[in-house]
Design a protein around this motif. Structure first.
Motif, PDB file in Angstrom:
ATOM      1  N   VAL A  45      -6.966  -4.754 -14.888  1.00 39.85           N
ATOM      2  CA  VAL A  45      -6.597  -3.529 -14.168  1.00 39.85           C
ATOM      3  C   VAL A  45      -7.364  -3.426 -12.852  1.00 39.85           C
ATOM      4  CG1 VAL A  45      -6.536  -0.999 -14.302  1.00 39.85           C
ATOM      5  CG2 VAL A  45      -5.957  -2.383 -16.318  1.00 39.85           C
ATOM      6  N   ARG A  48      -5.449  -5.172 -10.184  1.00 36.22           N
ATOM      7  CA  ARG A  48      -4.272  -4.394  -9.772  1.00 36.22           C
ATOM      8  C   ARG A  48      -4.678  -3.211  -8.903  1.00 36.22           C
ATOM      9  NH1 ARG A  48      -2.844  -5.296 -15.183  1.00 36.22           N
ATOM     10  NH2 ARG A  48      -2.912  -3.129 -15.907  1.00 36.22           N
ATOM     11  N   ALA A  49      -5.734  -2.516  -9.319  1.00 38.08           N
ATOM     12  CA  ALA A  49      -6.176  -1.326  -8.600  1.00 38.08           C
ATOM     13  C   ALA A  49      -6.673  -1.647  -7.197  1.00 38.08           C
ATOM     14  CB  ALA A  49      -7.258  -0.606  -9.398  1.00 38.08           C
ATOM     15  N   ALA A  52      -3.004  -2.184  -5.393  1.00 39.89           N
ATOM     16  CA  ALA A  52      -1.903  -1.228  -5.584  1.00 39.89           C
ATOM     17  C   ALA A  52      -2.497   0.036  -6.203  1.00 39.89           C
ATOM     18  CB  ALA A  52      -0.841  -1.842  -6.496  1.00 39.89           C
ATOM     19  N   GLU A  53      -1.633   0.948  -6.580  1.00 41.00           N
ATOM     20  CA  GLU A  53      -2.091   2.185  -7.224  1.00 41.00           C
ATOM     21  C   GLU A  53      -1.793   2.100  -8.721  1.00 41.00           C
ATOM     22  OE1 GLU A  53      -1.835   7.018  -6.808  1.00 41.00           O
ATOM     23  OE2 GLU A  53      -0.446   5.804  -5.658  1.00 41.00           O
ATOM     24  N   VAL A  54      -2.830   2.231  -9.515  1.00 42.45           N
ATOM     25  CA  VAL A  54      -2.665   2.222 -10.971  1.00 42.45           C
ATOM     26  C   VAL A  54      -2.749   3.664 -11.446  1.00 42.45           C
ATOM     27  CG1 VAL A  54      -3.581   1.421 -13.172  1.00 42.45           C
ATOM     28  CG2 VAL A  54      -3.643  -0.088 -11.169  1.00 42.45           C
ATOM     29  N   THR A  68       1.625   0.374 -12.746  1.00 39.32           N
ATOM     30  CA  THR A  68       1.166  -0.013 -11.417  1.00 39.32           C
ATOM     31  C   THR A  68       2.266   0.310 -10.420  1.00 39.32           C
ATOM     32  OG1 THR A  68      -0.210  -1.765 -12.342  1.00 39.32           O
ATOM     33  CG2 THR A  68       0.317  -1.928  -9.993  1.00 39.32           C
ATOM     34  N   ARG A  88       5.397  -1.852 -11.683  1.00 38.20           N
ATOM     35  CA  ARG A  88       4.969  -3.018 -12.452  1.00 38.20           C
ATOM     36  C   ARG A  88       4.160  -2.588 -13.664  1.00 38.20           C
ATOM     37  NH1 ARG A  88       2.962  -7.805  -9.803  1.00 38.20           N
ATOM     38  NH2 ARG A  88       3.196  -8.504 -11.942  1.00 38.20           N
ATOM     39  N   CYS A 109       5.861   7.541 -10.226  1.00 30.73           N
ATOM     40  CA  CYS A 109       6.108   6.460  -9.259  1.00 30.73           C
ATOM     41  C   CYS A 109       7.216   6.853  -8.285  1.00 30.73           C
ATOM     42  CB  CYS A 109       6.466   5.164  -9.978  1.00 30.73           C
ATOM     43  SG  CYS A 109       5.084   4.400 -10.847  1.00 30.73           S
TER      44      CYS A 109
END
Length: 168
Positions: A45, A48-49, A52-54, A68, A88, A109
């Protein structure tokens, strides 16, 4: 349902990574099970963070699931074009399923995509067997885009991902 959708906190990364990994494992979505290379990506995670925005769904301080959100063709995008956002790794803990958690994460989202200047649509990839997720996407107005279906592992013939799109 008193579920809050918000950005994931660093202290929640490991738990969300495990929820995501277990969701894919328990649903039989990884061709190589515990030995699947993608399992590491699902658990990471923090990676990903950083790109992008988790988002997480939280109830009484307990993470129920996450997703995500990749704005307008960011580095985590698999299929999004320059004016599209992408969803995602949507995952909900088994014990929290059927309560609207997945739909709430997808709606968050959509709200974020609408707030991105110049963003005209949102896309996602999904496996054929993720029928519950397909119902969420279709209920929210996504349509299938078979011309964008793709295979993340071209050496394996049977891993075609289905794609969906929603025009904003």
């Amino acid at each position: 349902m008193d579920i809050e959708i918000r950005p994931a906190r660093h202290a929640e990364f490991a738990g969300l990574g495990e929820i995501t990994a277990q969701a894919y494992l328990q649903d039989g979505l990884l061709d190589f099970g515990e030995h699947d290379e993608y399992l590491g990506e699902l658990r990471d995670v923090a990676k990903r963070a950083a790109a992008a925005e988790v988002l997480v769904a939280v109830e009484r301080q307990r993470v129920l699931g996450g997703v995500t959100f990749v704005p307008s063709g960011g580095p985590m995008a698999d299929i999004a074009g320059p004016s599209e956002a992408e969803i995602r790794m949507l995952a909900v803990a088994r014990e929290a399923r059927g309560r609207g958690v997945g739909e709430a994460l997808v709606r968050a989202c959509l709200d974020r995509a609408r707030a991105v200047e110049g963003c005209t649509g949102i896309v996602l990839s999904t496996q054929r067997t993720m029928r519950s997720a397909h119902r969420i996407y279709e209920r929210l107005g996504f349509t299938r885009t078979p011309e964008r279906d793709w295979n993340p592992l071209p050496d394996l013939d049977d891993i075609t991902l289905l794609t969906y799109q929603l025009t904003l």
